[in-house]
Design a protein around this motif. Structure first.
Motif, PDB file in Angstrom:
ATOM      1  N   ARG A 233       0.823  -1.215   0.000  1.00 32.93           N
ATOM      2  CA  ARG A 233       0.000   0.000   0.000  1.00 32.93           C
ATOM      3  C   ARG A 233       0.855   1.262   0.000  1.00 32.93           C
ATOM      4  O   ARG A 233       0.484   2.271  -0.595  1.00 32.93           O
ATOM      5  CB  ARG A 233      -0.922   0.002   1.229  1.00 32.93           C
TER       6      ARG A 233
ATOM      7  N   GLY B  30      -8.941   7.075   0.482  1.00 38.31           N
ATOM      8  CA  GLY B  30      -9.630   6.648  -0.726  1.00 38.31           C
ATOM      9  C   GLY B  30      -8.733   6.008  -1.768  1.00 38.31           C
ATOM     10  O   GLY B  30      -9.184   5.700  -2.874  1.00 38.31           O
ATOM     11  N   SER B  31      -7.473   5.784  -1.463  1.00 45.62           N
ATOM     12  CA  SER B  31      -6.540   5.234  -2.460  1.00 45.62           C
ATOM     13  C   SER B  31      -6.839   3.792  -2.824  1.00 45.62           C
ATOM     14  O   SER B  31      -6.375   3.318  -3.864  1.00 45.62           O
ATOM     15  CB  SER B  31      -5.103   5.330  -1.938  1.00 45.62           C
ATOM     16  N   THR B  32      -7.626   3.071  -1.998  1.00 43.13           N
ATOM     17  CA  THR B  32      -7.924   1.675  -2.318  1.00 43.13           C
ATOM     18  C   THR B  32      -9.236   1.523  -3.091  1.00 43.13           C
ATOM     19  O   THR B  32      -9.676   0.411  -3.329  1.00 43.13           O
ATOM     20  CB  THR B  32      -7.982   0.824  -1.025  1.00 43.13           C
ATOM     21  N   GLY B  33      -9.855   2.620  -3.482  1.00 49.75           N
ATOM     22  CA  GLY B  33     -11.081   2.538  -4.266  1.00 49.75           C
ATOM     23  C   GLY B  33     -12.143   3.463  -3.717  1.00 49.75           C
ATOM     24  O   GLY B  33     -11.958   4.127  -2.707  1.00 49.75           O
ATOM     25  N   ARG B  34     -13.277   3.487  -4.386  1.00 53.11           N
ATOM     26  CA  ARG B  34     -14.382   4.352  -3.991  1.00 53.11           C
ATOM     27  C   ARG B  34     -14.976   3.906  -2.670  1.00 53.11           C
ATOM     28  O   ARG B  34     -15.215   2.738  -2.436  1.00 53.11           O
ATOM     29  CB  ARG B  34     -15.457   4.320  -5.074  1.00 53.11           C
TER      30      ARG B  34
END
Length: 151
Positions: free
Chosen positions: A140, A146-150
């Motif tokens: 990561r 929010g970097s892992t998706g909506r």
């Protein structure tokens, strides 16, 4: 079972119950408003107030008490706690007050004796924060917010 010692503030109404678990599987014990004049507080939309409980508590070392909103008040009336979860440290011995926020659209009445929040007893682990030359790498990395998706 963790023992939490409780005393009432001078002038608090002894008829207001101590924090209690309403069901056998409840994680939070409901805490109630203990208003000095035995009246009520009219909380306008968008406003917040410190609601007294009339209590002081003694939490054993190694534990904290978290103050959390009640889901029914949040859903039905928009009543929440702005610093959720609030933390009561084991070395605090002052009055237990609950900061209540009306995020709803209507005036909300907090009456003497109303259940206003819930208390969750939790273990505490203290860390040793040490300055380092660098941090280990992960998949990561520095991605956040929010970097892992909506959502």
């Amino acid at each position: 079972m963790v023992a939490i010692r409780v005393i009432r503030e001078e002038g608090a109404d002894p008829a207001v119950p101590l924090p209690s678990y309403e069901t056998a599987g409840a994680a939070g014990a409901d805490v109630r408003a203990n208003l000095p004049d035995r009246g009520s507080i009219m909380l306008e939309p968008g406003h917040r107030v410190l609601v007294p409980t009339g209590l002081r508590i003694e939490i054993p070392a190694g534990f904290e008490v978290q103050v959390r909103p009640r889901s029914g008040l949040a859903l039905k009336h928009g009543i929440t706690l702005p610093n959720t979860p609030g933390t009561i440290d084991s070395d605090y011995r002052g009055p237990l007050g609950v900061i209540v926020l009306n995020a709803g659209q209507e005036v909300f009445e907090i009456a003497h004796g109303d259940r206003i929040a819930q208390l969750v007893v939790a273990p505490v682990v203290q860390a040793d924060f040490a300055l380092a030359e660098g941090l280990s790498d992960t998949a990561r990395g520095a991605g956040g917010f929010g970097s892992t998706g909506r959502g």
